[in-house]
Design an enzyme around this catalytic site. Structure first.
Site, PDB file in Angstrom:
ATOM      1  N   HIS A  47      52.844  -3.705  46.491  1.00  0.00           N
ATOM      2  CA  HIS A  47      51.586  -4.424  46.233  1.00  0.00           C
ATOM      3  C   HIS A  47      51.562  -4.889  44.792  1.00  0.00           C
ATOM      4  O   HIS A  47      52.127  -4.261  43.900  1.00  0.00           O
ATOM      5  CB  HIS A  47      50.371  -3.544  46.554  1.00  0.00           C
ATOM      6  CG  HIS A  47      50.218  -2.350  45.655  1.00  0.00           C
ATOM      7  ND1 HIS A  47      49.300  -2.317  44.630  1.00  0.00           N
ATOM      8  CD2 HIS A  47      50.865  -1.168  45.602  1.00  0.00           C
ATOM      9  CE1 HIS A  47      49.387  -1.151  43.999  1.00  0.00           C
ATOM     10  NE2 HIS A  47      50.332  -0.438  44.568  1.00  0.00           N
ATOM     11  N   ARG A  68      44.215   1.933  47.223  1.00  0.00           N
ATOM     12  CA  ARG A  68      43.729   0.608  47.631  1.00  0.00           C
ATOM     13  C   ARG A  68      44.609  -0.047  48.689  1.00  0.00           C
ATOM     14  O   ARG A  68      44.348  -1.149  49.130  1.00  0.00           O
ATOM     15  CB  ARG A  68      43.641  -0.305  46.397  1.00  0.00           C
ATOM     16  CG  ARG A  68      42.671   0.192  45.353  1.00  0.00           C
ATOM     17  CD  ARG A  68      42.874  -0.512  44.020  1.00  0.00           C
ATOM     18  NE  ARG A  68      44.170  -0.202  43.431  1.00  0.00           N
ATOM     19  CZ  ARG A  68      44.599  -0.691  42.274  1.00  0.00           C
ATOM     20  NH1 ARG A  68      43.843  -1.514  41.597  1.00  0.00           N
ATOM     21  NH2 ARG A  68      45.788  -0.351  41.802  1.00  0.00           N
ATOM     22  N   CYS A 102      53.081   2.294  49.005  1.00  0.00           N
ATOM     23  CA  CYS A 102      52.693   2.987  47.771  1.00  0.00           C
ATOM     24  C   CYS A 102      51.539   3.946  48.075  1.00  0.00           C
ATOM     25  O   CYS A 102      50.735   3.719  48.977  1.00  0.00           O
ATOM     26  CB  CYS A 102      52.264   1.961  46.726  1.00  0.00           C
ATOM     27  SG  CYS A 102      51.836   2.715  45.124  1.00  0.00           S
TER      28      CYS A 102
HETATM   29 CO    CO Z   1      51.373   1.112  43.690  1.00  0.00          CO
END
Ligand code: CO
Length: 213
Positions: free
Chosen positions: A98, A46, A42
């Site tokens: 995630h 983070r 993604c």
């Molecule tokens: Co994401």
């Protein structure tokens, strides 16, 4: 003019630090790359690919998009995959989702974000496909986590259907596809047990993974 001096300074210090450990690091890397692994993850800030598996520049070939999707008509992702498999001969392709993925959350809530709603329509397809399982999940938080996992499993299945991987397996090339998920809250990766090493393993791997979540 906006020049972002703080980032350029951080880059200079970073390059110096690498050279302290290995004075030839960049000279060697500039001649060739030989990563053994393709990461499809993604875009979320983070979930930085190299950092979370502690790999240096040169060790990971990376494609990232919102919600780590593998779409059959996405020439960007397909081209990265084709280059990684045919030219770089990577041994492993990892789809890494995630928990807490904003894209997945927006799709689940049916929120309107703008243009990216069209991209996230592919996550809506995952919701429709697994509607019964999601509806049977007791809490909204668990449903959110489950959709993040289901999405990875479906993207692994999509990868295995690409001509790139089918052709590679047909000619006997050794390449495996893995589905992982990352916890923002603890920094840890989990293998969703959907590893596929040959075309005829894909369906069974998908079923095993679905039974395990
Ligand atoms: Co994401």
């Amino acid at each position: 003019m906006r020049t972002l001096p703080h980032l350029l300074e951080k880059n200079r210090v970073w390059a110096e630090r690498i050279l302290e450990k290995d004075p030839d690091f960049f000279t060697k890397l500039s001649c060739q790359q030989a990563p053994t692994c393709l990461w499809i993850g993604c875009s979320d800030s983070r979930v930085p690919a190299n950092q979370i598996v502690d790999l240096l520049p040169g060790e990971l070939f990376v494609h990232r998009n919102i919600a780590n999707l593998v779409i059959h008509t996405d020439l960007n992702c397909l081209s990265v995959l084709q280059f990684a498999v045919d030219i770089l001969k990577v041994r492993d392709v990892i789809v890494c989702g995630h928990y807490g993925c904003s894209g997945i959350g927006a799709a689940l809530r049916g929120a309107r974000l703008g243009l990216s709603d069209n991209w996230l329509g592919h996550v809506q397809d995952v919701i429709v496909k697994h509607r019964d399982r999601l509806d049977a999940t007791t809490t909204a938080d668990l449903r959110y986590r489950q959709l993040c996992e289901l999405n990875v499993i479906e993207q692994v299945a999509n990868l295995c259907k690409t001509t790139v991987l089918r052709d590679a397996w047909d000619r006997g090339q050794q390449v495996s596809v893995h589905g992982w998920i990352y916890g923002l809250e603890n920094g840890l990766l989990k293998d969703l047990q959907t590893t596929v090493c040959a075309a005829d393993e894909a369906d069974e791997a998908g079923r095993t993974a679905l039974a395990g979540i």
